[in-house]
Design a protein around this motif. Structure first.
Motif, PDB file in Angstrom:
ATOM      1  N   GLU A 149       0.725  -1.275  -0.073  1.00 55.03           N
ATOM      2  CA  GLU A 149       0.006   0.001  -0.222  1.00 55.03           C
ATOM      3  C   GLU A 149       1.063   1.406  -0.204  1.00 55.03           C
ATOM      4  O   GLU A 149       0.507   2.203  -0.758  1.00 55.03           O
ATOM      5  CB  GLU A 149      -0.838   0.029   1.133  1.00 55.03           C
ATOM      6  CG  GLU A 149      -2.029   1.036   1.457  1.00 55.03           C
ATOM      7  CD  GLU A 149      -3.100   1.114   0.278  1.00 55.03           C
ATOM      8  OE1 GLU A 149      -3.987   1.702   0.231  1.00 55.03           O
ATOM      9  OE2 GLU A 149      -3.121  -0.047  -0.446  1.00 55.03           O
ATOM     10  N   GLY A 150       1.935   1.272   0.638  1.00 53.96           N
ATOM     11  CA  GLY A 150       2.986   2.435   0.781  1.00 53.96           C
ATOM     12  C   GLY A 150       3.725   2.663  -0.381  1.00 53.96           C
ATOM     13  O   GLY A 150       3.738   3.616  -0.969  1.00 53.96           O
ATOM     14  N   ILE A 151       3.996   1.570  -1.216  1.00 50.03           N
ATOM     15  CA  ILE A 151       4.710   1.636  -2.505  1.00 50.03           C
ATOM     16  C   ILE A 151       3.793   2.237  -3.459  1.00 50.03           C
ATOM     17  O   ILE A 151       4.027   3.003  -4.398  1.00 50.03           O
ATOM     18  CB  ILE A 151       5.295   0.531  -3.014  1.00 50.03           C
ATOM     19  CG1 ILE A 151       6.522  -0.265  -2.038  1.00 50.03           C
ATOM     20  CG2 ILE A 151       5.702   0.363  -4.419  1.00 50.03           C
ATOM     21  CD1 ILE A 151       6.912  -1.664  -2.292  1.00 50.03           C
ATOM     22  N   ALA A 152       2.234   1.764  -3.387  1.00 45.51           N
ATOM     23  CA  ALA A 152       1.350   2.253  -4.238  1.00 45.51           C
ATOM     24  C   ALA A 152       1.175   3.571  -3.967  1.00 45.51           C
ATOM     25  O   ALA A 152       0.993   4.369  -5.173  1.00 45.51           O
ATOM     26  CB  ALA A 152       0.084   1.364  -4.212  1.00 45.51           C
ATOM     27  N   GLU A 153       1.044   4.193  -3.109  1.00 40.76           N
ATOM     28  CA  GLU A 153       0.622   5.642  -2.544  1.00 40.76           C
ATOM     29  C   GLU A 153       2.005   6.486  -3.124  1.00 40.76           C
ATOM     30  O   GLU A 153       1.686   7.608  -3.504  1.00 40.76           O
ATOM     31  CB  GLU A 153       0.433   5.570  -1.093  1.00 40.76           C
ATOM     32  CG  GLU A 153      -0.620   5.044  -0.614  1.00 40.76           C
ATOM     33  CD  GLU A 153      -2.097   5.671  -0.880  1.00 40.76           C
ATOM     34  OE1 GLU A 153      -2.110   6.626  -1.903  1.00 40.76           O
ATOM     35  OE2 GLU A 153      -2.958   5.401  -0.125  1.00 40.76           O
ATOM     36  N   TYR A 154       3.262   5.830  -3.001  1.00 39.06           N
ATOM     37  CA  TYR A 154       4.358   6.612  -3.323  1.00 39.06           C
ATOM     38  C   TYR A 154       4.220   6.914  -4.932  1.00 39.06           C
ATOM     39  O   TYR A 154       4.273   8.108  -5.394  1.00 39.06           O
ATOM     40  CB  TYR A 154       5.626   5.885  -3.076  1.00 39.06           C
ATOM     41  CG  TYR A 154       6.759   6.404  -4.078  1.00 39.06           C
ATOM     42  CD1 TYR A 154       7.387   7.605  -3.709  1.00 39.06           C
ATOM     43  CD2 TYR A 154       7.346   5.740  -5.152  1.00 39.06           C
ATOM     44  CE1 TYR A 154       8.451   8.140  -4.426  1.00 39.06           C
ATOM     45  CE2 TYR A 154       8.275   6.291  -5.822  1.00 39.06           C
ATOM     46  CZ  TYR A 154       8.725   7.489  -5.525  1.00 39.06           C
ATOM     47  OH  TYR A 154       9.910   7.761  -6.223  1.00 39.06           O
ATOM     48  N   TYR A 155       4.018   5.938  -5.750  1.00 37.21           N
ATOM     49  CA  TYR A 155       3.884   5.944  -7.220  1.00 37.21           C
ATOM     50  C   TYR A 155       2.704   6.810  -7.515  1.00 37.21           C
ATOM     51  O   TYR A 155       2.642   7.416  -8.617  1.00 37.21           O
ATOM     52  CB  TYR A 155       3.943   4.680  -7.868  1.00 37.21           C
ATOM     53  CG  TYR A 155       5.052   3.950  -7.860  1.00 37.21           C
ATOM     54  CD1 TYR A 155       6.167   4.601  -8.794  1.00 37.21           C
ATOM     55  CD2 TYR A 155       5.400   3.067  -7.057  1.00 37.21           C
ATOM     56  CE1 TYR A 155       7.550   3.902  -8.609  1.00 37.21           C
ATOM     57  CE2 TYR A 155       6.683   2.299  -7.034  1.00 37.21           C
ATOM     58  CZ  TYR A 155       7.739   2.776  -7.860  1.00 37.21           C
ATOM     59  OH  TYR A 155       9.127   2.228  -7.837  1.00 37.21           O
ATOM     60  N   LEU A 156       1.584   6.795  -6.930  1.00 32.70           N
ATOM     61  CA  LEU A 156       0.381   7.687  -6.891  1.00 32.70           C
ATOM     62  C   LEU A 156       0.736   9.157  -6.477  1.00 32.70           C
ATOM     63  O   LEU A 156      -0.130  10.004  -6.502  1.00 32.70           O
ATOM     64  CB  LEU A 156      -0.845   7.243  -6.303  1.00 32.70           C
ATOM     65  CG  LEU A 156      -1.366   5.691  -7.095  1.00 32.70           C
ATOM     66  CD1 LEU A 156      -2.363   5.267  -6.101  1.00 32.70           C
ATOM     67  CD2 LEU A 156      -1.775   6.090  -8.246  1.00 32.70           C
TER      68      LEU A 156
END
Length: 580
Positions: free
Chosen positions: A243-250
């Motif tokens: 979730e943290g990685i997805a939020e970073y790319y978003l």
């Protein structure tokens, strides 16, 4: 006969592997009465959450299997022990190899396929993808039409391997197949919660690798909900990290940092260095994107230290080295710049050697020719600095040698004075008058004092001082001219003038010489006293600290009490040898 010999040899090798597996391990009292099902449930409960505990349960299963001569326990113990140690970034291969050897002639719905599966997993963790694939293919052949759980689990493992080699589009259908299989199985009596939740994470991670971050977030949400629903948190930290990685790319940097920081403690406790390295890398990227360059560099350096903690390297973190190289180049820090150029070379060598199936070309900012040129430039700058450094080191060495010479010379002087002190009877409180000039000076002082002091009072104080000396009252602590004058029935000024008249020295010199003269004789005559610490001796003769005692001793005798004690001990040992 030959068949009988081979059977005997296999049996012998099995017993050898069993005896080596848990060497030095003792089952804790709390687990001695647990049966296999209880131990398996305990293992499953902590697996990927607390891997040290998981290893404890695996060891217990293996030990009980050996004790009870139960092959199923032994096989399961080896499998779980290899897996747990692998998750702890420790060597699980010996246990996987043992499992392969002892199950190679078994043909049931689990083995030897399961042994090849765990060996493949460990090889995949070591970036040995081709060797891992070989074991997966063999396991898939052994499990086909025999064990659907293994067959579809191997699809997941193949997907993980393809993800590791950047074949993300090809990996996604494999994860979807595995997820559908586990999801359908949840409607049967043979449901496997842990595998089902694991399949959700595999799918979420695959969507993330394919840069479909919104789909990844959907499955993260499903996975976290299922963890809570079934009270199984094996993959919980992985969902949060995804979730943290997805939020970073978003570009939701605040939410990304919050998710990643929330699982740092768990990864640290489990020594999950590979994922910690990735976590710190993304925290570095978040800070870099939000213009917090110094914080970003701190995280990239932490990521680097963990990337190679087990001789591993996670390729996703590669561009962190590019940022570090630029950061130290701008600051003129050639040593750090060269260090991270070398790290980047090493990282690239791992990537190139590991990605056996990677057909896509990687274009990086720092390709090899540019890096080599940059490295040569940095080395040239460092060589110029090294010339200055060598001169500084040479001068520093000369200074150190000079200080050592001075120190040793001083030690020699101290020892010489200590030896000389052995030949005397202490310090004379009233020094003899050596010549006429000194005598005339003393007479002048005496005449001057007599003009001030009456003979009667002077004689009275002289007797009191002699009594003070004979009774060794000078050994009391905190004696001052005020306190002694009061005890002797006079005042401070009169006492000071009388000491000057009678002893030819001031009050402080008089008191110190009394104490030092006393302890010189005591140490000479009392062997037990020599074993005391300097601090204890100082306290015994009225000093408040060992430092003030040592300073007074050195000022009066020209040496230190420790050297005087050593001379006494050496002299005693010499006399003892001579008498023998």
């Amino acid at each position: 006969m030959q068949k009988l010999y081979l059977t005997f040899l296999l049996s012998f090798l099995q017993s050898l592997y069993f005896s080596q597996s848990t060497k030095g391990f003792h089952i804790p009292d709390s687990l001695k009465n647990k049966n296999f099902d209880q131990l398996k449930k305990s293992y499953d409960r902590v697996f990927k959450i607390d891997n040290k505990k998981a290893e404890l349960y695996a060891n217990t299963i293996l030990s009980k299997g050996k004790k009870e001569k139960n092959n199923n326990f032994i096989y399961e113990g080896y499998y779980k022990l290899a897996y747990a140690r692998g998750l702890n970034s420790e060597n699980g291969h010996p246990f996987a190899d043992s499992l392969l050897r002892i199950t190679q002639n078994i043909n049931n719905n689990e083995y030897p396929a399961k042994a090849h599966i765990i060996k493949g997993i460990l090889l995949n963790n070591d970036f040995k993808y081709k060797e891992a694939l070989d074991h997966y293919i063999l396991a898939q052949h052994l499990s086909k039409n025999k064990n659907p759980d293994q067959f579809f689990y191997l699809k997941k493992l193949m997907g993980i391997l393809k993800t590791a080699t950047d074949e993300n589009e090809e990996a996604l259908p494999l994860f979807l197949e595995y997820y559908q299989y586990e999801k359908e199985k949840m409607q049967t009596n043979n449901k496997d919660v842990k595998s089902y939740i694991g399949s959700i994470f595999s799918l979420s991670n695959s969507y993330s690798k394919n840069k479909k971050y919104q789909q990844s977030k959907i499955y993260n949400k499903i996975g976290i909900a299922e963890c809570k629903k079934y009270n199984d948190y094996t993959h919980y930290t992985h969902f949060v990290m995804s979730e943290g990685i997805a939020e970073y790319y978003l570009k939701n940097y605040s939410a990304a940092a919050s998710n990643l920081m929330g699982i740092e403690k768990n990864l640290l406790e489990n020594k999950n260095y590979a994922n910690l390295s990735i976590l710190y890398y993304y925290l570095g990227k978040i800070n870099y994107e939000t213009k917090k360059e110094n914080d970003a560099v701190g995280y990239f350096i932490k990521s680097d230290s963990l990337s190679f903690a087990s001789n591993d390297f996670v390729p996703i973190t590669r561009d962190g080295y590019e940022i570090l190289i630029d950061y130290f180049r701008k600051r003129g820090d050639n040593e750090s710049q060269l260090k991270f150029i070398d790290k980047l070379f090493y990282a690239d060598s791992i990537i190139n050697n590991s990605k056996q199936y990677l057909s896509k070309e990687i274009y990086e900012k720092y390709d090899t020719p540019l890096l080599l040129d940059k490295k040569e430039e940095v080395i040239h700058n460092l060589n110029n600095k090294n010339i200055i450094l060598y001169w500084c080191l040479f001068i520093g060495l000369v200074i150190i040698l000079f200080l050592i010479y001075v120190y040793r010379r001083r030690i020699g002087q101290y020892q010489k004075q200590a030896d000389l002190l052995l030949e005397t009877s202490g310090i004379q409180l009233i020094q003899p008058i050596p010549n006429n000039k000194t005598r005339e000076q003393n007479n002048s002082v005496e005449e001057k004092a007599k003009n001030i002091l009456s003979d009667a009072k002077l004689q009275d104080l002289k007797m009191k001082l002699e009594q003070f000396e004979n009774n060794k009252e000078f050994l009391r602590k905190n004696i001052t001219s005020d306190s002694l004058a009061k005890n002797l029935g006079t005042n401070r000024d009169y006492l000071s003038k009388s000491v000057n008249e009678l002893k030819s020295k001031n009050f402080s010199q008089y008191l110190n010489e009394l104490r030092i003269n006393y302890i010189i004789e005591e140490l000479k005559n009392n062997k037990k006293l020599r074993k005391y610490t300097i601090s204890s001796i100082a306290d015994d003769i009225g000093y408040n600290s060992s430092e003030s005692f040592s300073n007074a001793f050195k000022k009066i005798t020209g040496t230190l009490p420790s050297y005087y004690i050593k001379s006494l001990q050496d002299n005693t040992a010499k006399n003892s040898t001579d008498n023998d």
